[in-house]
Design an enzyme around this catalytic site. Structure first.
Site: not given
Length: 218
Positions: A93, A95, A120
């Site tokens: 995860h 930002h 891709y």
């Protein structure tokens, strides 16, 4: 791979992501599932660029913290992906700037946040779901991810960032990077009427590489 090696791998990839500006400050978190059903996850308020292998949080199969520093507040979203995607061995995860920007645009389809722009992107990310905004650490984000029923390995959290699962940490990192670059392409081409992959080209990729794309977008 031993737990020691997995801890080192988390630190190595975390530093790489941080040094390339893909997750600033103490943002972002990484987890890796272990053979005993537990998992390793980066600590809360820790920069991915300066992780200590010995301080990475270890969570057992029942969700209890058994060693290391207190884990990231985003544990619920990691757990939701492991619960719904049985083959997931790692979750990343971030930002990352372009993915966050994409998540804020009004025209984004929650079932397919990005069009089929490159082969891709489809090969590494599949399709990307967009879920509504929840404050960081809100357990409700887990419910939203559970509601996707494991169909998506690539997810955007609105106004927050991407979360991607894969069988290995390397694959999850590569897929997250591919998502970020595709989001960047979308923003560069927005309003210019670019040529995307045709349905026939999509079908060829699905057949050739055995891709499993959510049927709702087709």
């Amino acid at each position: 791979m031993s737990e020691t090696k997995r801890r080192e791998e988390i630190c190595r990839f975390g530093r790489s992501l941080f040094e390339r500006g893909l997750t600033p400050g103490s943002s972002g978190n990484i987890s890796v599932r272990l053979e005993d059903g537990g998992w390793l996850v980066t600590p809360t308020n820790a920069s991915l660029g300066f992780l200590d292998p010995a301080r990475i949080s270890r969570i057992d199969a029942e969700g209890r913290v058994v060693s290391g520093d207190p884990p990231t507040k985003e544990v619920p979203l990691h757990a939701a992906l492991y619960d719904t995607r049985r083959n997931a061995g790692a979750v990343v995860h971030l930002h990352s700037t372009h993915s966050v920007a994409l998540s804020m645009l009004p025209e984004i389809d929650p079932r397919a946040a990005l069009p089929s722009m490159t082969p891709y992107y489809l090969m590494k990310c599949g399709l990307t779901a967009l879920i509504p905004y929840y404050r960081p650490g809100d357990p409700a984000v887990a419910s939203a991810i559970m509601g996707l029923a494991g169909k998506y390995s690539s997810i955007l959290l609105a106004n927050h960032g991407p979360v991607v699962s894969a069988e290995t940490l390397e694959a999850a990192v590569f897929a997250t990077e591919e998502l970020e670059e595709t989001a960047k392409l979308y923003l560069l081409l927005r309003g210019l009427n670019p040529r995307f992959l045709s349905p026939e080209q999509e079908k060829d990729l699905v057949k050739t590489f055995g891709l499993a794309l959510p049927g709702s977008a087709h």
